[in-house]
Design an enzyme around this catalytic site. Structure first.
Site, short mmCIF file in Angstrom:
data_model
loop_
_atom_site.label_atom_id
_atom_site.label_comp_id
_atom_site.label_asym_id
_atom_site.label_seq_id
_atom_site.Cartn_x
_atom_site.Cartn_y
_atom_site.Cartn_z
N ASP A 190 -8.39 -3.59 3.21
CA ASP A 190 -8.36 -3.34 4.65
C ASP A 190 -7.32 -2.29 5.03
OD1 ASP A 190 -6.55 -5.31 3.77
OD2 ASP A 190 -6.19 -6.00 5.81
N GLU A 235 -6.00 -8.64 3.78
CA GLU A 235 -4.75 -9.08 3.15
C GLU A 235 -3.70 -9.29 4.23
OE1 GLU A 235 -0.73 -7.78 1.41
OE2 GLU A 235 -1.97 -6.87 2.96
#
Length: 435
Positions: A83, A150
């Site tokens: 991400d 994350e």
């Protein structure tokens, strides 16, 4: 000294690097927010299938898991996060992100790979390609995990989506993170390696009114300012000098116009801690301060404190970490691999995989910054003295690892770390016939 087994796994990597750099630049130019990594997941899934992996998409939302079974042997989990962050890129790179997206709050924000997750994906895709091409050099099963979100629930989401039962159970979990250290250096440590993280949303309630008559209001702006300033005393006055903790107010929103005192203020707070005792102490102090400042301001309503996400200290298994350090030293040389002297205050949810599976895990950092920026500094001194002012850290709008040779180093590190499990007794010379 590179072992014959690792040499076989690395055969053909130099020829693969230009293509991997193209993947990296594409991912960097097209970042996606947490749990929105649809394009990234599609790129990953397509490449894994082309390499011959068994691919499952949509794990924990947007996660991708590749499985490559190659005979009897251990199961090794390799993980990369994917991400981006709500940051406007200012690197000036020709492949810089110009992307905007709508975040989970409904706001349009700029998006950038400001933490190197595009590098992590690229390196793992390089490692999966090497493993698929050199099946004669190893035995066992590799589970390649491309994780969404994350630090904001991605690993727990994959676990809750049945990960332990849907995929081969790993014997060891391995992961890495690019760092603002000179390219070529690798570091880790046994035991606690990265801090726990807790994120909170705090809503403060006042009584709005006209800016010309503040005496008829309870001003949440002043209340919020008092909270922010008092929170700084937790680390400076309630945490010992030898104890590690960080309290960050990363977001404060209130009001719409300069002459209107609003009704509410919202703060987003992040806490990093390295032991359960310190974590409990800091969390309790945050709540005490928030409630006390609200009471001192005469707030008409108690504040709301909501936990947004939380994950524990990342802990490296001692024995497995020793194995990985030995393997990395063989791949890069003793002068390039070092043991971190202390737990880093950055945080990772990678450890959730090892905990959920009940197996050892190892996480390490590898440098991605131009060595010329560091003069004579070495990574260990950076941990004591901090980064030079001209070196952008993770989450900076100027953060951008040097693609070459960082990509090759990241691929090599993953393969070197996995080799003791996948080919622990392989005596064959590195002929490259399977590449």
């Amino acid at each position: 000294m590179t072992t014959p087994a690792l040499a076989r796994l690395l055969t053909g990597l130099p020829d693969r690097l230009p293509g991997l750099r193209a993947v990296y630049e594409d991912l960097h130019a097209h970042p996606e927010l947490s749990f929105q990594e649809f394009r990234t997941a599609g790129v990953i899934a397509g490449r894994l299938r082309g390499q011959g992996w068994d691919v499952t998409e949509g794990v924990g939302g947007t996660g991708v898991v590749g499985v490559l079974a190659n005979g009897e042997g251990p199961v090794v989990l390799l993980r990369a996060d994917m991400d981006g962050l709500p940051v406007r890129e200012r690197t000036g790179l020709p492949y810089a992100s110009r992307v905007t997206a709508v975040d989970s709050e409904g706001d349009e924000v700029p998006v950038m790979h400001a933490c190197g997750h595009d590098m992590h994906v690229t390196c793992l895709l390089g490692a999966t390609a090497q493993l698929a091409a050199a099946r004669g050099a190893w035995r066992g099963t590799v589970v390649a995990v491309f994780q969404p979100a994350e630090e904001v629930g991605g690993a727990p989401a994959m676990i809750e989506d049945g990960f332990p039962d849907r995929f081969p159970r790993a014997d060891v979990c391995l992961g890495q993170h690019v760092a603002p250290a000179p390219v070529g250096f690798v570091g880790t440590r046994p035991g606690p390696v990265m801090a726990a993280s807790d994120s909170l949303r705090v809503r403060l309630f006042g009584r709005g009114g006209h800016g010309s008559t503040p005496e008829s209001t309870v001003d949440p702006v002043v209340m919020a300012a008092a909270v922010v300033m008092r929170l700084q005393t937790i680390v400076s006055r309630e945490t010992g000098a030898a104890q590690n903790a960080v309290v960050t107010v990363g977001s404060l929103h209130t009001g719409t116009k300069e002459n209107i005192i609003p009704d509410t203020a919202e703060l987003r707070i992040n806490i990093r801690s390295t032991t359960p005792v310190i974590r409990d102490r800091v969390l309790a102090a945050v709540e005490r301060i928030v409630r006390a400042e609200a009471a001192a301001s005469g707030a008409p309503k108690d504040p709301e404190i909501t936990a947004l996400n939380s994950f524990p200290v990342t802990v490296n298994d001692e024995r497995a970490t020793g194995t990985v350090l030995t393997a990395l030293t063989g791949a890069f040389g003793r002068e390039r691999v070092f043991t971190l002297p202390q737990t880093l205050t950055g945080s990772e949810d990678f450890g959730v995989f090892g905990t959920a599976l009940g197996v050892p895990s190892v996480f390490w950092h590898f440098g991605g910054a131009d060595p010329a920026l560091f003069r004579d500094a070495d990574p260990e001194s950076l941990l004591q003295d901090g980064l030079p002012a001209n070196v952008p850290a993770n989450h900076s709008p100027h953060f951008a690892p040097v693609p070459d040779p960082t990509i090759g180093i990241g691929v090599t590190a993953l393969l070197a770390a996995a080799a003791p499990w996948l080919c622990p007794e392989d005596p064959r010379p590195a002929t490259g016939e399977e590449a």
